[in-house]
Each structure stands twice: as structure tokens, then as C-alpha cells.
Scaffold this motif. Structure first.
Motif, PDB file in Angstrom:
ATOM      1  N   PHE A  76      28.908 -15.888  -6.879  1.00  0.00           N
ATOM      2  CA  PHE A  76      28.082 -15.621  -7.494  1.00  0.00           C
ATOM      3  C   PHE A  76      27.913 -15.865  -9.020  1.00  0.00           C
ATOM      4  N   ASN A  77      27.077 -15.216  -9.699  1.00  0.00           N
ATOM      5  CA  ASN A  77      26.945 -15.612 -11.156  1.00  0.00           C
ATOM      6  C   ASN A  77      26.486 -17.040 -11.430  1.00  0.00           C
ATOM      7  N   PHE A  78      25.579 -17.477 -10.757  1.00  0.00           N
ATOM      8  CA  PHE A  78      25.039 -18.954 -10.940  1.00  0.00           C
ATOM      9  C   PHE A  78      23.898 -18.848 -12.003  1.00  0.00           C
ATOM     10  N   GLN A  79      23.510 -20.191 -12.235  1.00  0.00           N
ATOM     11  CA  GLN A  79      22.346 -20.120 -13.187  1.00  0.00           C
ATOM     12  C   GLN A  79      21.162 -20.209 -12.344  1.00  0.00           C
ATOM     13  N   ALA A  80      19.954 -19.588 -12.878  1.00  0.00           N
ATOM     14  CA  ALA A  80      18.679 -19.570 -11.988  1.00  0.00           C
ATOM     15  C   ALA A  80      18.229 -20.951 -11.729  1.00  0.00           C
ATOM     16  N   SER A  81      18.504 -21.974 -12.604  1.00  0.00           N
ATOM     17  CA  SER A  81      18.009 -23.275 -12.420  1.00  0.00           C
ATOM     18  C   SER A  81      18.639 -23.841 -10.975  1.00  0.00           C
ATOM     19  N   LEU A  82      19.743 -23.241 -10.682  1.00  0.00           N
ATOM     20  CA  LEU A  82      20.251 -23.815  -9.337  1.00  0.00           C
ATOM     21  C   LEU A  82      19.407 -23.220  -8.054  1.00  0.00           C
ATOM     22  N   VAL A  83      19.014 -21.973  -8.251  1.00  0.00           N
ATOM     23  CA  VAL A  83      18.026 -21.290  -7.338  1.00  0.00           C
ATOM     24  C   VAL A  83      16.765 -22.191  -7.111  1.00  0.00           C
ATOM     25  N   ASP A  84      16.195 -22.642  -8.360  1.00  0.00           N
ATOM     26  CA  ASP A  84      15.355 -23.621  -8.304  1.00  0.00           C
ATOM     27  C   ASP A  84      15.331 -24.656  -7.645  1.00  0.00           C
ATOM     28  N   ALA A  85      16.607 -25.233  -7.784  1.00  0.00           N
ATOM     29  CA  ALA A  85      16.858 -26.546  -7.281  1.00  0.00           C
ATOM     30  C   ALA A  85      16.983 -26.573  -5.630  1.00  0.00           C
ATOM     31  N   VAL A  86      17.394 -25.380  -5.228  1.00  0.00           N
ATOM     32  CA  VAL A  86      17.492 -25.237  -3.750  1.00  0.00           C
ATOM     33  C   VAL A  86      16.197 -25.212  -2.942  1.00  0.00           C
ATOM     34  N   VAL A  87      15.504 -24.255  -3.789  1.00  0.00           N
ATOM     35  CA  VAL A  87      14.002 -24.027  -3.329  1.00  0.00           C
ATOM     36  C   VAL A  87      13.173 -25.327  -3.437  1.00  0.00           C
ATOM     37  N   ARG A  88      13.521 -26.368  -4.511  1.00  0.00           N
ATOM     38  CA  ARG A  88      12.830 -27.360  -4.494  1.00  0.00           C
ATOM     39  C   ARG A  88      13.242 -28.419  -3.164  1.00  0.00           C
ATOM     40  N   TRP A  89      14.287 -28.206  -2.616  1.00  0.00           N
ATOM     41  CA  TRP A  89      14.804 -29.197  -1.803  1.00  0.00           C
ATOM     42  C   TRP A  89      14.211 -28.648  -0.380  1.00  0.00           C
ATOM     43  N   LEU A  90      14.100 -27.307  -0.155  1.00  0.00           N
ATOM     44  CA  LEU A  90      13.581 -26.752   0.881  1.00  0.00           C
ATOM     45  C   LEU A  90      12.020 -27.072   0.842  1.00  0.00           C
ATOM     46  N   ASP A  91      11.433 -26.967  -0.331  1.00  0.00           N
ATOM     47  CA  ASP A  91      10.054 -27.338  -0.343  1.00  0.00           C
ATOM     48  C   ASP A  91       9.585 -28.725   0.051  1.00  0.00           C
ATOM     49  N   ARG A  92      10.580 -29.676  -0.279  1.00  0.00           N
ATOM     50  CA  ARG A  92      10.443 -30.984   0.097  1.00  0.00           C
ATOM     51  C   ARG A  92      10.868 -31.361   1.670  1.00  0.00           C
ATOM     52  N   HIS A  93      11.666 -30.593   2.213  1.00  0.00           N
ATOM     53  CA  HIS A  93      11.969 -30.642   3.594  1.00  0.00           C
ATOM     54  C   HIS A  93      11.493 -29.414   4.546  1.00  0.00           C
ATOM     55  N   PRO A  94      10.346 -29.185   4.703  1.00  0.00           N
ATOM     56  CA  PRO A  94       9.547 -27.907   5.241  1.00  0.00           C
ATOM     57  C   PRO A  94      10.523 -27.917   6.648  1.00  0.00           C
ATOM     58  N   ASP A  95      10.610 -29.032   7.428  1.00  0.00           N
ATOM     59  CA  ASP A  95      10.934 -29.109   8.798  1.00  0.00           C
ATOM     60  C   ASP A  95      12.430 -28.206   8.874  1.00  0.00           C
ATOM     61  N   TRP A  96      13.178 -27.807   7.600  1.00  0.00           N
ATOM     62  CA  TRP A  96      14.700 -27.425   7.713  1.00  0.00           C
ATOM     63  C   TRP A  96      14.199 -26.030   8.066  1.00  0.00           C
ATOM     64  N   LEU A  97      13.096 -25.211   7.999  1.00  0.00           N
ATOM     65  CA  LEU A  97      12.971 -23.960   8.078  1.00  0.00           C
ATOM     66  C   LEU A  97      12.441 -23.687   9.548  1.00  0.00           C
ATOM     67  N   ALA A  98      12.260 -24.790  10.177  1.00  0.00           N
ATOM     68  CA  ALA A  98      11.638 -24.435  11.545  1.00  0.00           C
ATOM     69  C   ALA A  98      12.729 -24.537  12.622  1.00  0.00           C
ATOM     70  N   PRO A  99      13.137 -23.290  13.255  1.00  0.00           N
ATOM     71  CA  PRO A  99      14.130 -23.380  14.137  1.00  0.00           C
ATOM     72  C   PRO A  99      14.169 -24.496  15.295  1.00  0.00           C
ATOM     73  N   ALA A 100      13.063 -24.784  15.730  1.00  0.00           N
ATOM     74  CA  ALA A 100      13.216 -25.882  16.677  1.00  0.00           C
ATOM     75  C   ALA A 100      13.899 -27.113  16.223  1.00  0.00           C
ATOM     76  N   ALA A 101      13.395 -27.417  15.060  1.00  0.00           N
ATOM     77  CA  ALA A 101      14.109 -28.662  14.373  1.00  0.00           C
ATOM     78  C   ALA A 101      15.281 -28.382  14.137  1.00  0.00           C
ATOM     79  N   ARG A 102      15.811 -27.259  13.718  1.00  0.00           N
ATOM     80  CA  ARG A 102      17.303 -27.011  13.315  1.00  0.00           C
ATOM     81  C   ARG A 102      18.243 -27.257  14.526  1.00  0.00           C
ATOM     82  N   MET A 103      17.434 -26.401  15.645  1.00  0.00           N
ATOM     83  CA  MET A 103      18.273 -26.383  16.713  1.00  0.00           C
ATOM     84  C   MET A 103      18.370 -27.512  17.553  1.00  0.00           C
ATOM     85  N   ALA A 104      17.462 -28.506  17.493  1.00  0.00           N
ATOM     86  CA  ALA A 104      17.537 -29.891  17.874  1.00  0.00           C
ATOM     87  C   ALA A 104      18.753 -30.856  17.477  1.00  0.00           C
TER      88      ALA A 104
END
Length: 279
Positions: A76-104
């Protein structure tokens, strides 16, 4: 190279982390040291700095209610900008949040569910809470990015969680010698819709009702969740029968705990929205 990380450096290491995480979830072999070695000249950071940043990314994913690489213990104790970077990646890869795609990515778990009971553990309490600083950082991430709302909107995740609990309930009753009751279990939200205030009508071995509302997340056991006014009303009206089953760590190895009314004894309920009517 000292100092804060740039957005470009954060984006590069986050992409590298998710590449390893995809392999880890799928059970494919990968080398952390090789990933680290190849990343060093790209972002101009030494091995130890990259190693620790990967642990920071694990902590961010924990706060976002996502799975992380077990070998990188959250730091812990990380920069807020790192959180933004992770969220940017997830926004660019919406299928990552879909369980069917993940479980596949790996073998379908449904093959093993039919007779499998879930691990049911104790719910989170003050006594088993993480350190206050860690808990606050996780809560701040969950609030800012509304992790509960994201899980609530993810209907594929919710449906998969309900299906898993159905299998658990049937297996539990069969193990208790109540095949007759197992055959009477009803997937209410699937057959009748979402208005009942619970998802599954099941039974205790003595034949009494179990009205089960399922809340599912890929995250850790303290990931916040949404609950509707109607669900709360039914919980109050049917206190002896209503149960909230919280499924967590769903993408890897689903675990669960049960909450019984009154819910205020277990969680802090906060109004997330208001209905506006004209005067």
C-alpha cells in the motif's frame, strides 16, 4: 531514476502486470523475472522498483474488487496516478470485467459445480479487519470508482454467482439426504424476475424456507455491494428465512459468507441515490 512515476511508465508496467495476470488465471507458465528484465529498459527503473510497483498494482486491484497475482502481495501507500493507470487499462479492455470472457481463459468451472459445496466462512468483522490505513485506502478506491455499482451492473457476474449458489444449495441438501427438497429449489430471479427481494428459494434440511439474495464479486471479502430498498424490506419482513450470501474471489476460487437480518448488525448502509418527485 528517482521520483514519481510518469503516466507512460505506469501504463507500461500495468500492461505488463495484466499480461502476467492473464497467464496466471489461465494456468499458463510465465516468468516474473523475465517480465521484469524486459521491462527495465522500457521504463528506466531497476528490478526492485518494478517488483514493488507490481505489489502496488495488486493493492490497487484489491481496492477495485478485482483479482490479483498471488505472488505479488498487495503493498500500500501508492501514488493516486497508479490507480488511474489501472482504471485506464480496464476501460480500454472492457471484456476483462466480463466473467464469461475471463473464465474462457481456463477450463469451465461449471463441470465441477453440480455436486460441489462452497467454502462458507465467517463474515468480515472489526476483529479480522486489516490495518486502518490499508482499509481506508481500499475504501477510498472503492468509493471513487464505485466498485459496488460496477458489480451490480455486471449481470453476467450476478447470474454466474446465482448459478454457483444454486449448485451449492442442491449439493448441501443432497448431502443431508433431502433430495426431495433439492429438486424443489427455485431460481426465482431467473424464472420470475428481480422483484421478489431475493434470488433463490431454497430450504434448510428441516424443510424451512431459505430466501437467498446473492451478491457476487471477483474481489476480496470486503468489497462493497449494492442492496435495494425492496431487498431490505423483504429481509425485514422475513427475518427468520432471508439470507444474504456474499460470493467473493469468484474468478479464481469462489468463497462465501452469509449475513442474516438485521443487516445493520453487519454492514453500514449508506444511501447511494435518491428518487426525485415534483412538488
Amino acid at each position: 531514476m528517482a521520483g514519481d512515476w510518469s503516466d507512460e511508465q505506469n501504463d507500461a508496467i500495468v500492461a505488463d502486470y495484466f499480461a502476467m495476470l492473464a497467464d496466471d488465471i489461465a494456468g499458463r507458465p510465465y516468468s516474473k523475472s523475465e517480465h521484469n528484465r524486459l521491462l527495465q529498459p522500457v521504463i528506466d527503473r531497476p528490478r526492485g522498483s518494478i517488483e514493488y510497483k507490481h505489489q502496488n498494482i495488486s493493492a490497487v486491484l484489491k481496492g477495485l474488487g478485482q483479482v490479483w497475482i498471488p505472488g505479488y502481495k498487495p503493498a500500500f501507500n501508492f501514488q493516486a496516478s497508479l490507480v488511474d493507470a489501472v482504471v485506464r487499462w480496464l476501460d480500454r479492455h472492457p471484456d476483462w470485467l466480463a466473467p464469461a470472457a475471463r473464465m474462457a481463459m481456463g477450463p469451465s468451472p461449471s463441470v465441477f459445480w453440480e455436486d460441489a459445496m462452497l467454502w462458507i466462512g465467517p463474515p468480515p468483522t472489526h476483529s479480522n479487519a486489516p490495518p486502518p490505513d490499508e482499509l481506508e485506502q481500499m475504501a477510498a478506491i472503492a468509493r471513487k470508482y464505485d466498485v459496488a455499482e460496477r458489480d451490480a451492473r455486471n449481470r453476467a457476474l450476478g447470474r454466474a454467482g446465482e448459478k454457483r449458489v444454486l449448485a451449492h444449495e442442491r449439493a448441501t441438501l443432497r448431502a443431508a439426504g433431502r433430495t426431495d427438497l433439492a429438486e424443489r429449489i427455485r431460481w426465482v430471479s431467473h424464472v420470475d424476475g428481480d422483484g421478489a427481494g431475493y434470488d433463490i428459494l431454497s430450504f434448510d434440511p428441516d424443510g424451512s424456507d431459505r430466501l437467498i439474495e446473492v451478491k457476487t464479486t471477483n474481489g476480496w471479502e470486503r468489497t462493497p455491494f449494492h442492496i435495494t430498498r425492496n431487498e431490505l424490506a423483504v429481509a425485514e419482513e422475513r427475518r427468520s428465512d432471508w439470507r444474504l450470501v456474499r460470493l467473493w474471489n469468484f474468478a479464481r476460487e469462489p468463497k462465501a459468507f452469509e449475513l442474516r437480518p438485521p443487516l445493520e448488525a453487519h454492514v453500514s448502509l449508506m444511501a447511494a441515490s435518491y428518487q426525485a418527485t415534483f412538488l
